[in-house]
Design an enzyme around this catalytic site. Structure first.
Site, PDB file in Angstrom:
ATOM      1  N   ASP A 686      73.298 -46.035 -25.273  1.00 46.96           N
ATOM      2  CA  ASP A 686      72.034 -45.309 -25.415  1.00 46.96           C
ATOM      3  C   ASP A 686      71.320 -45.201 -24.072  1.00 46.96           C
ATOM      4  O   ASP A 686      70.801 -44.137 -23.711  1.00 46.96           O
ATOM      5  CB  ASP A 686      71.150 -46.036 -26.434  1.00 46.96           C
ATOM      6  CG  ASP A 686      69.882 -45.260 -26.733  1.00 46.96           C
ATOM      7  OD1 ASP A 686      69.976 -44.155 -27.300  1.00 46.96           O
ATOM      8  OD2 ASP A 686      68.794 -45.756 -26.380  1.00 46.96           O
ATOM      9  N   LYS A 690      70.388 -41.748 -21.737  1.00 48.72           N
ATOM     10  CA  LYS A 690      69.083 -41.466 -21.126  1.00 48.72           C
ATOM     11  C   LYS A 690      69.220 -41.278 -19.612  1.00 48.72           C
ATOM     12  O   LYS A 690      68.591 -40.380 -19.030  1.00 48.72           O
ATOM     13  CB  LYS A 690      68.110 -42.608 -21.425  1.00 48.72           C
ATOM     14  CG  LYS A 690      67.776 -42.749 -22.906  1.00 48.72           C
ATOM     15  CD  LYS A 690      66.931 -43.995 -23.174  1.00 48.72           C
ATOM     16  CE  LYS A 690      66.645 -44.159 -24.645  1.00 48.72           C
ATOM     17  NZ  LYS A 690      65.897 -45.406 -24.953  1.00 48.72           N
TER      18      LYS A 690
END
Length: 825
Positions: A686, A690
């Site tokens: 994750d 980003k």
């Protein structure tokens, strides 16, 4: 003295007729009305046309339908009349229907229906309603007498749309009323007239309005009242625009423009006779007599809005003729429109290119083939020589027109008009604006009519109020919190910021619901949880949801994706191509292939369709918008360092040796900082997504596979078959983590998991940060992004705050929705 007219719906029921009696008996009308024009009872004209068509086709069903019509008139009369008056009404009905039957029988025998015969059949609606209304009014105590308008209104022989002969008609009306008592109320048949030789004609659909205007002009009436079933002329068709409102006053020319382009309340030719005499027309509602209406005069008080109203024509065809043989040729336009005139074709709108290379014009669809044939005949030689192309016919179009006298002195009207259309993905086929600057007209696809009218209406009449019609995908933690925030803040947004959010569609993984009129955000989750999927909920289908967003054709829509679903993200391109803005916290689209990311960004920029994803990095923190501002202002980003995982921030911000690493992970899981399986956070995927988004926002064309990720955990942790086994393996690694922590602490440093974007690359690693590092100030699950640029070099820009959590993420999504609202005006 006044002339009044009652439309079909004003005579269409017992209750309506009672309202008519009340109106003509009140203090404003009793003794002040000399002529009351009556339309046919509601639905009669269409019914008569249907009878004639059936008779022509040899369908005997017309006889049964004829009997139903007769019974309807008998029942209406029997309700109001008794004794001799009822007998007189029944006798009239029998006589008129006997004549109608003979005509229909003749049509059936010949199986031929000429326009002259059809006019004769259509005339029976008013030839029944007017004398029956006179009897009913007389039975109620009013001095009413039937007047067959065919005796006075003289026309040419253009059957179906006859033009009245002003000199002959006015002379006949004046002569009749000179010898009539002023106290008598004449109930005249609307819609019909006769040729000089006495053949019955009709004045075109809406012709009863014209009948009233003719009587008003011929008698120099003080006012002509048109009584109908609406409160007057509206700012738009209320069937299309729910928040349309009444226009209190309007000028003749504005009213003509609105009615020409489709406003159904008033028949366009009605204005001409009254305009010449300066007689006001007052449009009023039979069922709301006390509610005011619209007054049409030579000079109306200027509107407080930039335009007076919007109208539309639902179905038109566009004919275009073009070719180099037109350029600089005098008289070409005359030949085009002369050909139309010879065929009796009325042209609604005309536009010509400045190069004179093409002319296009809008006409009614039923006249399209005739128009094309007429042009082919007129320009046969030029077409065969190649100087002119074959005429081009486009069908299934509509016209939208904005009308108002203030347009002439108000700058920016055209810009606002076309922005409203373009912002909603409505393509304009043709444009026209008169030199008087009273209207702007645009030809658009027929399917876009309702959306266009609503968008333009909002742009002009709700100026400053920005509405977003929202479709929400995903009602879990983020989506559910967003619904709560919309419900909590919608009144404040509307009152203080003039932003209105209407939730018109929502879905979860099981069901979906649509409500074009809007729904209460508080009720959405309960409706979607309906396991029986009763109306209005239905089983979820992503293709159906996306297709419904498009086909509902609602203006000012936006799509909000609060899922983490790859399948939904894969639909973003199709959604943007439908001119629907997107707001999303879903990272999947922007961290997928660079080609797809670039496609979305490029399409959004080229078409000015908002694609907002601020919360994909650091939730509600203004990271992406700050990067964009730097680039827009000409700055260049040299380096980005970022702690973008709330889970990893919490773990390492609290990893001080007082607890083992595995114990901290258990604690983070218990507090909800991790996914049910903590490996989904500890694999740093994750955080890598980003970082990839940040890199791409800096113009670096990276793929996800190019992002360098330092593994946090031993391979055995990821290979563990379940969560319990994972923690067992993680405990085995506690000593290694403690060794790294202790070495860093001995050097006055602390461990942090940081993403670095620099020199065209992105990498994530566990670093030992010194005491003066900004990352040492992080608390719990805080995120931080440190941006070093040409301007922010000695002291980098630091953006810090909560980077996870339902409230801050949903708040960021809501802020993006409000940003979309700001693009609407």
């Amino acid at each position: 003295m006044r002339v009044v007219k009652f439309g079909g719906t004003s005579l269409g029921s017992v209750e309506a007729l009672e309202k008519v009696i009340e109106i003509l008996s009140d203090k404003d009308h009793a003794g002040k009305v000399q002529v009351a024009v009556a339309s046919a009872f509601s639905g009669m004209t269409d019914g008569l046309i249907g009878l004639a068509r059936k008779a022509q086709a040899g369908d005997p069903a017309y006889t049964d339908l004829l009997q139903d019509m007769k019974n309807r008139h008998r029942e209406r009369s029997a309700h109001f009349l008794k004794g001799l008056q009822r007998d007189a009404a029944f006798s009239l009905i029998e006589t008129v229907f006997a004549e109608l039957t003979r005509i229909l029988d003749g049509i059936a025998i010949l199986q031929e229906l000429s326009s002259r015969s059809l006019d004769g059949v259509m005339s029976f609606g008013e030839r029944l309603s007017a004398p029956l209304l006179a009897l009913i009014l007389r039975g109620s105590g009013l001095p009413a007498t039937y007047l067959d308008a065919r005796r006075l209104i003289k026309t040419d022989d253009r059957y179906g749309n006859a033009q009245y002969l002003e000199e002959e008609t006015f002379a006949a009306v004046s002569a009749f009323f000179q010898n009539s008592p002023r106290t008598e109320l004449y109930v005249a048949s609307g819609f019909i007239g006769s040729t000089l030789s006495g053949v019955t004609t009709t004045l075109g659909r809406g012709g009863s309005d014209l009948t009233a205007a003719i009587f008003g002009a011929a008698l120099d009436a003080e006012e002509v009242e048109i009584w109908t079933d609406v409160d007057g002329l509206m700012t738009a068709d209320p069937r299309l625009v729910k928040n349309a409102f009444r226009i209190d006053a309007i000028s003749y020319v504005e009213a003509m423009e609105l009615s020409h382009f489709g406003a159904k309340v008033l028949y366009t030719p009605t204005i001409k006779p009254t305009l010449k005499k300066g007689i006001p027309i007052y449009i009023r509602n039979t069922f709301n007599a006390a509610g005011g209406g619209t007054r049409i005069t030579a000079t109306a008080e200027e509107s407080v809005y930039p335009i007076r109203g919007i109208s539309s024509m639902h179905n038109v065809s566009l004919v275009r003729i073009q070719g180099s043989g037109m350029v600089g040729v005098a008289g070409f336009s005359s030949r085009v429109f002369g050909a139309m005139a010879r065929k009796g074709i009325s042209v609604i709108l005309i536009t010509q290119s400045s190069s004179e290379y093409s002319i296009c014009f809008a006409i009614l669809p039923e006249e399209a083939e005739t128009a094309v044939a007429a042009l082919q005949e007129e320009f046969d030689r030029e077409i065969r020589s190649g100087a002119i192309d074959e005429p081009i016919l486009e069908r299934d179009l509509a016209i939208i027109a904005a009308v108002g006298s203030r347009m002439k002195q108000t700058a920016g009207i055209s810009g606002r008009f076309f922005h409203a259309l373009g912002r909603n993905g409505i393509s304009v086929v043709a444009i026209a604006q008169g030199s008087s600057e009273l209207n702007i007209s645009a030809v658009i696809a027929r399917q876009d009519e309702a959306k266009a009218v609503n968008a333009v209406h909002e742009a002009f009449f709700l100026a400053g109020v920005r509405s977003v019609n929202l479709f929400l995908m995903g009602t879990g933690l983020i989506g559910g919190t967003l619904l709560d925030q919309i419900a909590e803040h919608r009144e404040v947004l509307a009152r203080d910021h003039r932003v209105r959010i209407n939730l018109v569609g929502a879905a979860n993984s099981r069901s979906m619901i649509f409500a074009p009129e809007g729904m209460d955000p508080k009720e959405v989750k309960a409706l979607l949880k309906n396991s029986a999927l009763q109306e209005p909920a239905q089983a979820f289908s992503l293709p159906v949801f996306i297709d419904t967003m498009r086909t509902l054709n609602i203006p000012n829509v936006a799509f909000c994706d609060c899922t983490a679903d790859d399948a939904v993200a894969a639909q973003y391109a199709a959604i943007l191509q439908a001119s629907i803005p997107i707001v999303t916290p879903n990272k999947r689209a922007n961290s997928g292939s660079f080609a797809y990311y670039n496609k979305l960004i490029s399409y959004s920029r080229e078409r000015s369709i908002p694609y907002l994803y601020e919360v994909t990095v650091c939730a509600g923190l203004p990271v992406i918008s700050s990067l964009r501002d730097l680039f827009l202002s000409g700055d260049k980003v040299r380096r980005i360092e970022a702690a973008v995982s709330g889970t990893l921030s919490y773990i390492f911000n609290n990893y001080d040796g007082s607890k083992s690493f595995s114990a901290l992970v258990r604690e983070a899981k218990a507090k909800g900082y991790t996914e049910p399986d903590p490996r989904d956070d500890l694999n740093a995927m994750d955080a890598a997504r980003k970082a990839l988004i940040l890199a791409r926002e800096c113009g670096i064309p990276l793929e996800f596979s190019s992002v360098v990720i330092e593994p946090l955990l031993p391979k055995a942790c990821f290979d563990a078959p379940n969560v319990d086994a994972f923690f067992a393996e993680l405990e085995k690694a506690d000593a290694d983590f403690e060794k790294r922590r202790a070495e860093a602490a001995a050097a006055g440093k602390a461990l942090r998991y940081i993403a670095v974007i620099e020199n065209g690359s992105a990498r994530l690693s566990l670093r030992a940060e010194p005491g003066n590092s900004p990352f040492r100030s992080l608390v719990d699950a805080d995120n931080m992004v440190v941006i070093t640029s040409e301007r922010y070099c000695a002291l980098p820009m630091v953006i810090k705050g909560p980077g996870a959590g339902a409230q801050v993420t949903a708040g960021g999504v809501l802020a993006d929705i409000v940003r979309i609202a700001r693009t609407l005006v």
